[in-house]
Motif scaffolding. Structure first.
Motif, mmCIF file in Angstrom:
data_model
loop_
_atom_site.group_PDB
_atom_site.id
_atom_site.type_symbol
_atom_site.label_atom_id
_atom_site.label_comp_id
_atom_site.label_asym_id
_atom_site.label_seq_id
_atom_site.Cartn_x
_atom_site.Cartn_y
_atom_site.Cartn_z
ATOM 1 N N LEU A 185 20.636 -19.066 -0.686
ATOM 2 C CA LEU A 185 21.408 -18.250 -1.621
ATOM 3 C C LEU A 185 20.622 -18.001 -2.902
ATOM 4 O O LEU A 185 20.524 -16.853 -3.377
ATOM 5 N N ILE A 186 20.036 -19.054 -3.466
ATOM 6 C CA ILE A 186 19.275 -18.928 -4.715
ATOM 7 C C ILE A 186 18.067 -18.019 -4.525
ATOM 8 O O ILE A 186 17.815 -17.106 -5.324
ATOM 9 N N MET A 187 17.309 -18.254 -3.445
ATOM 10 C CA MET A 187 16.115 -17.440 -3.202
ATOM 11 C C MET A 187 16.493 -16.002 -2.870
ATOM 12 O O MET A 187 15.783 -15.059 -3.242
ATOM 13 N N GLY A 188 17.609 -15.806 -2.152
ATOM 14 C CA GLY A 188 18.051 -14.455 -1.826
ATOM 15 C C GLY A 188 18.380 -13.659 -3.069
ATOM 16 O O GLY A 188 17.957 -12.500 -3.216
ATOM 17 N N VAL A 189 19.116 -14.274 -3.973
ATOM 18 C CA VAL A 189 19.459 -13.606 -5.239
ATOM 19 C C VAL A 189 18.204 -13.317 -6.042
ATOM 20 O O VAL A 189 18.060 -12.232 -6.639
ATOM 21 N N TRP A 190 17.257 -14.268 -6.040
ATOM 22 C CA TRP A 190 16.021 -14.068 -6.801
ATOM 23 C C TRP A 190 15.221 -12.889 -6.262
ATOM 24 O O TRP A 190 14.709 -12.060 -7.032
ATOM 25 N N PHE A 191 15.110 -12.771 -4.932
ATOM 26 C CA PHE A 191 14.366 -11.657 -4.347
ATOM 27 C C PHE A 191 15.065 -10.318 -4.632
ATOM 28 O O PHE A 191 14.393 -9.307 -4.864
ATOM 29 N N ILE A 192 16.388 -10.308 -4.609
ATOM 30 C CA ILE A 192 17.113 -9.074 -4.906
ATOM 31 C C ILE A 192 16.894 -8.663 -6.363
ATOM 32 O O ILE A 192 16.643 -7.491 -6.670
ATOM 33 N N LEU A 193 16.968 -9.634 -7.273
ATOM 34 C CA LEU A 193 16.706 -9.335 -8.677
ATOM 35 C C LEU A 193 15.267 -8.861 -8.877
ATOM 36 O O LEU A 193 15.010 -7.937 -9.654
ATOM 37 N N ARG A 194 14.347 -9.491 -8.153
ATOM 38 C CA ARG A 194 12.936 -9.110 -8.255
ATOM 39 C C ARG A 194 12.736 -7.665 -7.801
ATOM 40 O O ARG A 194 11.941 -6.921 -8.387
ATOM 41 N N ILE A 237 0.828 -1.201 0.000
ATOM 42 C CA ILE A 237 0.000 0.000 0.000
ATOM 43 C C ILE A 237 0.865 1.254 0.000
ATOM 44 O O ILE A 237 0.562 2.250 -0.663
ATOM 45 N N ARG A 238 1.964 1.198 0.726
ATOM 46 C CA ARG A 238 2.851 2.361 0.838
ATOM 47 C C ARG A 238 3.861 2.449 -0.301
ATOM 48 O O ARG A 238 4.690 3.361 -0.325
ATOM 49 N N GLY A 239 3.815 1.492 -1.223
ATOM 50 C CA GLY A 239 4.741 1.518 -2.348
ATOM 51 C C GLY A 239 6.139 1.075 -1.994
ATOM 52 O O GLY A 239 7.106 1.459 -2.653
ATOM 53 N N TRP A 240 6.252 0.255 -0.945
ATOM 54 C CA TRP A 240 7.567 -0.207 -0.485
ATOM 55 C C TRP A 240 7.869 -1.630 -0.943
ATOM 56 O O TRP A 240 8.821 -2.246 -0.450
ATOM 57 N N GLN A 241 7.091 -2.178 -1.859
ATOM 58 C CA GLN A 241 7.271 -3.583 -2.230
ATOM 59 C C GLN A 241 8.670 -3.854 -2.766
ATOM 60 O O GLN A 241 9.275 -4.888 -2.470
ATOM 61 N N GLN A 242 9.197 -2.910 -3.561
ATOM 62 C CA GLN A 242 10.536 -3.097 -4.109
ATOM 63 C C GLN A 242 11.566 -3.199 -3.000
ATOM 64 O O GLN A 242 12.432 -4.074 -3.012
ATOM 65 N N TYR A 243 11.454 -2.314 -2.012
ATOM 66 C CA TYR A 243 12.401 -2.322 -0.901
ATOM 67 C C TYR A 243 12.231 -3.581 -0.044
ATOM 68 O O TYR A 243 13.218 -4.136 0.448
#
Length: 228
Positions: free
Chosen positions: A196-205, A67-73
């Motif tokens: 590690l794989i999921m962490g990289v994926w979330f950062i790329l996302r 709602i606050r537009g913080w999804q990317q962060y």
């Protein structure tokens, strides 16, 4: 929700070794095979419900960031946290030290489980409490649930995660201790790689690079509608 179920299926290999002894300890002597299955399904239902409720809470928190537009962060922070978990597991696995789940801290929970495991119909409560036990794979699933965008989606995600762990656990129950000893792989060595794989994926996302599936636009130029 395929991702949630897939994480659950992978986690079930770990669950057979870690939670299998508790499942085998559920009192089901001198009862029919059908009743034994019913007892264990009640236990699994309680465990899945706890996972779902945890997912609901984290999905609610994630909805606030949406709602606050913080999804990317939020996605970036989640990825960094998962990478830190991976680093921790790597250091514990290949460096000095050993895994510790804070046995003293969780002892009251173990005591409650011991109390209910001896009570008629207490298997459901044991399952509810079991869902609160510390587990790296559960943390991984909860991190994903945090980014589902709504409490309902968070609940469904974690419920599918729980369902993914059930088939192998039931097979282990039917086949007994022999199967458990055969299937118990050195799974803990794979956990840091999954983080590690999921962490990289979330950062790329969260990087918003406009790469289909891998890093889709969270905030397209045409508006603020999220790309799922």
């Amino acid at each position: 929700m395929i991702l949630a179920f897939f994480i659950g299926v992978i986690s079930s290999v770990h669950c057979v070794g870690m939670c299998g002894p508790l499942m085998f300890a559920l009192p089901a002597m001198n009862v029919s095979w059908a009743k034994q299955v019913g007892i264990h399904l009640l236990y699994q239902l309680g465990r899945i419900l706890t996972y779902g409720l945890l997912g609901f809470v984290l999905g609610l928190l994630g909805a606030g960031t949406l709602i606050r537009g913080w999804q990317q962060y939020m996605s970036l922070v989640t990825g960094i946290i998962l990478l830190l978990f991976a680093l921790y597991y790597f250091l514990q696995r290949y460096g000095k030290g050993s895994f510790s789940y804070g046995g003293t801290f969780w002892q009251p929970l173990f005591n409650k489980m011991g109390y209910w495991i001896q009570r008629p119909g207490g298997h459901f409560v044991v399952g509810l409490l079991n869902g609160l036990l510390p587990c790296g794979m559960v943390y991984l699933a909860l991190a994903a649930a945090l980014n589902t965008g709504s409490p309902v989606n968070g609940f469904i995600f974690m419920a599918f995660f729980g369902l993914g762990t059930v088939p192998l656990l039931l097979i282990a129950l039917v086949c007994g201790h022999y199967f458990r000893k055969r299937i118990r792989l050195n799974f803990i060595g794979l956990i840091p790689f999954l983080f590690l794989i999921m962490g990289v994926w979330f950062i790329l996302r969260g990087a918003n690079l406009d790469i289909a599936y891998l890093s889709p636009l969270l905030y397209p130029k045409s508006g603020t509608t999220l790309c799922h």
